[in-house]
Design a protein around this motif. Structure first.
Motif, PDB file in Angstrom:
ATOM      1  N   UNK A 106      97.695  36.517  63.381  1.00 26.36           N
ATOM      2  CA  UNK A 106      98.326  36.488  62.140  1.00 26.36           C
ATOM      3  C   UNK A 106      97.272  36.376  61.147  1.00 26.36           C
ATOM      4  N   UNK A 107      96.424  35.571  61.165  1.00 29.31           N
ATOM      5  CA  UNK A 107      95.267  35.188  60.045  1.00 29.31           C
ATOM      6  C   UNK A 107      94.483  36.399  60.019  1.00 29.31           C
ATOM      7  N   UNK A 157      97.659  29.830  56.554  1.00 29.75           N
ATOM      8  CA  UNK A 157      98.905  29.404  56.923  1.00 29.75           C
ATOM      9  C   UNK A 157      99.879  30.179  57.107  1.00 29.75           C
ATOM     10  N   UNK A 158     100.921  30.154  57.863  1.00 29.30           N
ATOM     11  CA  UNK A 158     102.242  30.891  57.761  1.00 29.30           C
ATOM     12  C   UNK A 158     103.374  29.935  58.215  1.00 29.30           C
ATOM     13  N   UNK A 159     103.912  29.408  56.991  1.00 27.51           N
ATOM     14  CA  UNK A 159     105.059  28.672  57.463  1.00 27.51           C
ATOM     15  C   UNK A 159     106.526  29.026  56.808  1.00 27.51           C
ATOM     16  N   UNK A 196     102.195  28.771  61.816  1.00 27.53           N
ATOM     17  CA  UNK A 196     100.739  29.269  62.414  1.00 27.53           C
ATOM     18  C   UNK A 196      99.630  28.907  61.386  1.00 27.53           C
ATOM     19  N   UNK A 197      98.581  28.428  61.607  1.00 29.38           N
ATOM     20  CA  UNK A 197      97.429  28.017  61.074  1.00 29.38           C
ATOM     21  C   UNK A 197      95.904  28.420  61.567  1.00 29.38           C
ATOM     22  N   UNK A 198      95.140  28.645  60.764  1.00 29.88           N
ATOM     23  CA  UNK A 198      93.786  29.091  61.509  1.00 29.88           C
ATOM     24  C   UNK A 198      92.522  28.806  60.282  1.00 29.88           C
ATOM     25  N   UNK A 199      91.299  28.988  60.754  1.00 29.00           N
ATOM     26  CA  UNK A 199      90.491  28.618  59.697  1.00 29.00           C
ATOM     27  C   UNK A 199      89.295  29.708  59.893  1.00 29.00           C
ATOM     28  N   UNK A 200      88.462  30.029  59.117  1.00 27.58           N
ATOM     29  CA  UNK A 200      87.131  30.816  59.355  1.00 27.58           C
ATOM     30  C   UNK A 200      86.132  30.166  58.503  1.00 27.58           C
TER      31      UNK A 200
END
Length: 119
Positions: A18-19, A67-69, A48-52
């Motif tokens: 998703x990110x 983030x996808x909340x 959903x959450x992620x980082x780069x």
């Protein structure tokens, strides 16, 4: 119960996918080079959450957070100081705006390719 366990097990890969998709939509084709990673593990799979990690330059660590909340997707730029507890977080709305945010950081002189940096 099994469906919930399956969803929880696939949460990390769904967050990264998703990110990546949202970053490409927001920032364009250059975003495909971002290496997204799972940010922790949450107890509810709908968030959903992620980082780069972008880079560490000029004493600052630069990261993008996704983030996808509840269907609301966001990417934020987090700029943190390596030797101090301060950090700044700003929502990113476009590639141009990301560039403006980056140009306001002290790290910019290290990463600005036109100014002699090495980005």
């Amino acid at each position: 119960m099994a469906a919930r366990e399956d969803a929880f097990r696939t949460w990390g890969s769904r967050s990264v996918t998703a990110a990546s998709k949202y970053a490409r939509r927001l920032l364009g084709d250059a975003a495909v080079t971002l290496d997204w990673e799972v940010l922790g593990l949450l107890s509810f799979e709908e968030h959903l959450q992620a980082f780069a990690s972008l880079d560490t330059a000029g004493g600052q660590h630069l990261e993008l957070y996704y983030t996808d909340q509840g269907g609301t997707e966001r990417i934020s730029l987090r700029v943190s100081c390596i030797s101090c507890p301060s950090q700044h977080v700003n929502e990113v709305t476009s590639l141009e705006q990301l560039g403006q945010l980056l140009s306001q950081t002290p790290a910019w002189s290290s990463i600005d390719p036109q100014g002699g940096g090495n980005a």
